[in-house]
Motif scaffolding. Sequence first.
Motif, PDB file in Angstrom:
ATOM      1  N   ILE A   1       0.226  -1.827   7.950  1.00  0.00           N
ATOM      2  CA  ILE A   1       1.220  -2.398   7.437  1.00  0.00           C
ATOM      3  C   ILE A   1       2.372  -0.877   7.311  1.00  0.00           C
ATOM      4  O   ILE A   1       3.512  -1.218   8.052  1.00  0.00           O
ATOM      5  CB  ILE A   1       2.115  -2.971   6.765  1.00  0.00           C
ATOM      6  N   ALA A   2       1.829   0.140   6.835  1.00  0.00           N
ATOM      7  CA  ALA A   2       2.037   1.648   6.291  1.00  0.00           C
ATOM      8  C   ALA A   2       1.926   1.950   7.404  1.00  0.00           C
ATOM      9  O   ALA A   2       3.689   2.865   7.825  1.00  0.00           O
ATOM     10  CB  ALA A   2       1.063   1.647   5.280  1.00  0.00           C
TER      11      ALA A   2
ATOM     12  N   ARG B   1      -6.083  -6.051   2.348  1.00  0.00           N
ATOM     13  CA  ARG B   1      -6.433  -4.988   2.043  1.00  0.00           C
ATOM     14  C   ARG B   1      -6.246  -4.052   3.798  1.00  0.00           C
ATOM     15  O   ARG B   1      -6.018  -3.250   3.642  1.00  0.00           O
ATOM     16  CB  ARG B   1      -7.733  -4.534   1.608  1.00  0.00           C
ATOM     17  N   ILE B   2      -6.629  -4.794   4.835  1.00  0.00           N
ATOM     18  CA  ILE B   2      -6.492  -4.056   6.382  1.00  0.00           C
ATOM     19  C   ILE B   2      -5.311  -4.351   6.296  1.00  0.00           C
ATOM     20  O   ILE B   2      -4.579  -3.572   6.953  1.00  0.00           O
ATOM     21  CB  ILE B   2      -7.175  -4.480   7.090  1.00  0.00           C
ATOM     22  N   GLY B   3      -4.626  -5.451   6.047  1.00  0.00           N
ATOM     23  CA  GLY B   3      -3.396  -5.510   6.847  1.00  0.00           C
ATOM     24  C   GLY B   3      -1.910  -5.079   5.630  1.00  0.00           C
ATOM     25  O   GLY B   3      -1.304  -4.172   6.601  1.00  0.00           O
ATOM     26  N   ARG B   4      -2.465  -4.327   4.517  1.00  0.00           N
ATOM     27  CA  ARG B   4      -1.639  -3.139   4.272  1.00  0.00           C
ATOM     28  C   ARG B   4      -2.009  -1.807   4.716  1.00  0.00           C
ATOM     29  O   ARG B   4      -0.520  -1.505   5.027  1.00  0.00           O
ATOM     30  CB  ARG B   4      -2.039  -2.987   2.139  1.00  0.00           C
ATOM     31  N   ASP B   5      -2.427  -1.431   5.618  1.00  0.00           N
ATOM     32  CA  ASP B   5      -3.215  -0.458   5.889  1.00  0.00           C
ATOM     33  C   ASP B   5      -2.410  -0.282   7.133  1.00  0.00           C
ATOM     34  O   ASP B   5      -1.303   0.366   7.344  1.00  0.00           O
ATOM     35  CB  ASP B   5      -4.155   0.432   6.150  1.00  0.00           C
TER      36      ASP B   5
ATOM     37  N   THR C   1       2.633   0.511  10.602  1.00  0.00           N
ATOM     38  CA  THR C   1       3.362   0.280  11.842  1.00  0.00           C
ATOM     39  C   THR C   1       5.207   0.172  11.646  1.00  0.00           C
ATOM     40  O   THR C   1       5.651   0.788  12.318  1.00  0.00           O
ATOM     41  CB  THR C   1       2.662  -1.083  11.811  1.00  0.00           C
ATOM     42  N   ILE C   2       4.853   0.362  10.200  1.00  0.00           N
ATOM     43  CA  ILE C   2       6.062   0.529   9.720  1.00  0.00           C
ATOM     44  C   ILE C   2       6.760   1.857  10.012  1.00  0.00           C
ATOM     45  O   ILE C   2       8.023   2.510  10.576  1.00  0.00           O
ATOM     46  CB  ILE C   2       6.978   0.438   7.915  1.00  0.00           C
ATOM     47  N   TYR C   3       6.664   2.901   9.633  1.00  0.00           N
ATOM     48  CA  TYR C   3       6.110   4.298  10.471  1.00  0.00           C
ATOM     49  C   TYR C   3       6.511   4.213  11.857  1.00  0.00           C
ATOM     50  O   TYR C   3       7.760   4.308  12.518  1.00  0.00           O
ATOM     51  CB  TYR C   3       5.547   5.746  10.239  1.00  0.00           C
ATOM     52  N   THR C   4       5.870   3.475  12.802  1.00  0.00           N
ATOM     53  CA  THR C   4       6.080   3.204  14.592  1.00  0.00           C
ATOM     54  C   THR C   4       7.366   2.222  14.553  1.00  0.00           C
ATOM     55  O   THR C   4       8.501   3.097  14.995  1.00  0.00           O
ATOM     56  CB  THR C   4       4.942   2.517  15.020  1.00  0.00           C
ATOM     57  N   ILE C   5       7.725   1.445  13.777  1.00  0.00           N
ATOM     58  CA  ILE C   5       9.097   1.320  14.358  1.00  0.00           C
ATOM     59  C   ILE C   5      10.020   2.176  13.430  1.00  0.00           C
ATOM     60  O   ILE C   5      10.922   2.502  14.660  1.00  0.00           O
ATOM     61  CB  ILE C   5       9.497  -0.152  12.980  1.00  0.00           C
TER      62      ILE C   5
END
Length: 407
Positions: A330-331, A324-328, A333-337
């Motif tokens: 991921i979202a 649950r923490i990881g999914r938040d 961090t993908i924006y960051t990339i």
Amino acid sequence: MGHGHSHRAHRHDEDDVEVARVPRVVLLAVLGLLAATTVGGLVWLWPDGGKVDDVRRSVEFAAPGVTFPDAVVRKVAPVCTTAPGPGAGSGECNALEVEVTSGPDRGARATVQVAPQVLASGLEPGDGVRLLAPPAAAPDQPVAYSYFGTERSGALWWLLGAFVLVVVAVARLRGVLAIVGLAFSGVVIWQFVLPALLAGESALLVGLVASAAIMYVVLYTTHGFSMRTSAALAGTLAGVAITAATGLLAVGGTHLTGAGDESGSVLSSFTGGLDFQGLLTCAIVIAGLGVLNDVTITQASAVWELRGAAPTLTRAQLFARGMRIGRDHIASTIYTIVFAYAGTALTVLLVIQLYDQPLLDLLVTEDIGQEVVRALASSIGLVLAVPLTTVIATLTVPGPRRDDDVF
């Protein structure tokens, strides 16, 4: 009951979850084997200094006799907003009047033409510039100076100092250790990666070995020697491997050459044995290290904290809550990339807007194709590193305790 509380109260927060012997031995054995492989890779791929020197000697940055003296700006001409007229050549616009401050012609004055963008950057009298001085055709003829670049080292040193000050002031010891890790990363890239690539070593292997070496030092230096850090390191190395495999398949599948810009043309002219597709894959792997490290250390810490706060959770429940923490993460961090790559390719995107062509039609170009592949390959490795790290951490921490063992 009292013994359990006092035992937990005196342990350091990094060790508040005691790892059993078997998972500890397995994880450290795997990391030890990978560390030995990394060291062996560094020794095997370490570039031959003579070969690198031969490549460098075959390349000349400038023609023989050309020098690059320093100069200081004495007068700034106006910017020509239209095509410069006859007066532009005499220094009436788009020009700098400079005084040479180094070399045999120190003290000489000259007028050099510059692009309007150079003047628009805010150059003022007193600012430093670097000139290009070809050898004079005859001893009695003046040197035909031209503009080479603007001196920026002073401002960059101030910016670097501000960066270090802010990091140390906010993060304190962790900030200092992070800067040490960053410096080590720079040494690895400058002393190993770049010379090894120039020497013709496998770009993919160089990228993998360098990334592993950097992650071992950076993670343990910044976050300390602990099983929590070791779990994050294992997840990071798995993410690096996935990113490399994805990048290799993506670069080959999209038929990217890796040599679409001016730098690629220069390299192809002087280093005939360089594998540009491998070079692009190596760049994809190294570019994703920072974000990958961020998500893996966060996931390992999340699992550790969850286990410490809820020792009765089963491993399946622990994994689910960690994800649950990881999914938040991921979202965000993908924006960051994506935003990072969009920022670096902003001028290319402006050209696309200028041509007013559909974006999908321009994916056939090398510049756009490279940025898309980099973003997607890095994101795939990042996303898959989250569940992998969570699994590793979940299997490493102790299993669930019974309610009567907690109190």
